[in-house]
Design an enzyme around this catalytic site. Structure first.
Site, PDB file in Angstrom:
ATOM      1  N   HIS A   1      -3.502  -5.381   0.481  1.00  0.00           N
ATOM      2  CA  HIS A   1      -3.263  -5.903   1.557  1.00  0.00           C
ATOM      3  C   HIS A   1      -3.138  -7.457   1.634  1.00  0.00           C
ATOM      4  CE1 HIS A   1      -3.072  -1.940   3.721  1.00  0.00           C
ATOM      5  NE2 HIS A   1      -3.878  -1.574   2.764  1.00  0.00           N
TER       6      HIS A   1
ATOM      7  N   GLU B   1      -2.135  -9.123   4.120  1.00  0.00           N
ATOM      8  CA  GLU B   1      -2.117  -9.429   5.389  1.00  0.00           C
ATOM      9  C   GLU B   1      -3.546  -9.846   6.183  1.00  0.00           C
ATOM     10  OE1 GLU B   1      -1.923  -5.126   5.727  1.00  0.00           O
ATOM     11  OE2 GLU B   1      -1.202  -6.799   4.278  1.00  0.00           O
TER      12      GLU B   1
ATOM     13  N   CYS C   1       0.825  -1.191   0.204  1.00  0.00           N
ATOM     14  CA  CYS C   1      -0.068  -0.090  -0.090  1.00  0.00           C
ATOM     15  C   CYS C   1       0.923   1.274  -0.054  1.00  0.00           C
ATOM     16  CB  CYS C   1      -1.128  -0.010   1.140  1.00  0.00           C
ATOM     17  SG  CYS C   1      -2.395   1.249   0.874  1.00  0.00           S
TER      18      CYS C   1
END
Length: 190
Positions: free
Chosen positions: A163, A165, A76
């Site tokens: 993202h 994660e 990001c």
């Protein structure tokens, strides 16, 4: 054999570290205010530049990008910082994105190994890379963003807008595992 996660004060930085720990990848979360010398003293095999609210709050992250000759993954804001450091253009997105997005993987070597041709990811950003720097190639795009991911053509420097994660990116752990393999391979060749 540790990967340092550079905390750019985004909401997901701790989750990046936890995701790596769950995968048994040695990691340490460090502030973006560490000096080059403090990072060097930790002798990392790779850096992950986490997300954050703004480029202005990115501390020394941009300095790390050009200084270190180890694999780097920007997530990001980290992705945007890599683009900026190498001369790319960042601007406000035409479509601010806080949703699940399907990306098209146009290069499935290394970072996206085993994931092509499409992947569902969680996108959470209001700024994006509008033009990639010289010596970079696009790895993935979507109908919302032309540069979902890129890579330096000669260095192990990668950026992803999304993202990996979060659980909304079901195969995000593969991105981290692939990056770890890139780091280990590079470390063994040096």
């Amino acid at each position: 054999m540790t990967i340092l996660v550079i905390n750019n004060k985004g909401q997901y930085n701790h989750r990046i570290q936890r995701s790596l720990q769950y995968l048994k990848i040695p990691t340490e979360l460090v502030p973006n205010t560490l000096s080059i010398e403090e990072i060097e003293a930790k002798n990392p095999i790779g850096l992950i530049l986490g997300g954050g609210p703004s480029i202005e709050g990115a501390g020394n992250s941009e300095e790390y990008i050009k200084h270190f000759d180890i694999p780097i993954l920007g997530i990001c804001l980290g992705h945007q910082l890599i683009a900026k450091a190498y001369g790319g253009q960042i601007d406000t997105s035409n479509t601010e994105s806080y949703a699940k997005v399907e990306i098209n993987i146009v290069n499935d070597k290394n970072l996206f190994s085993g994931l092509a041709p499409k992947m569902e990811v969680w996108s959470s950003h209001k700024d994006e890379v509008k033009s990639i720097p010289d010596d970079f190639e696009i790895l993935a795009n979507s109908n919302l963003c032309d540069v979902e991911s890129f890579k330096h053509t000669e260095k192990d420097v990668y950026g992803i807008q999304f993202h990996p994660e979060v659980h909304h990116t079901p195969k995000g752990s593969t991105i981290f595992e692939n990056f770890y393999e890139i780091c280990k391979k590079r470390c063994n060749n040096d």
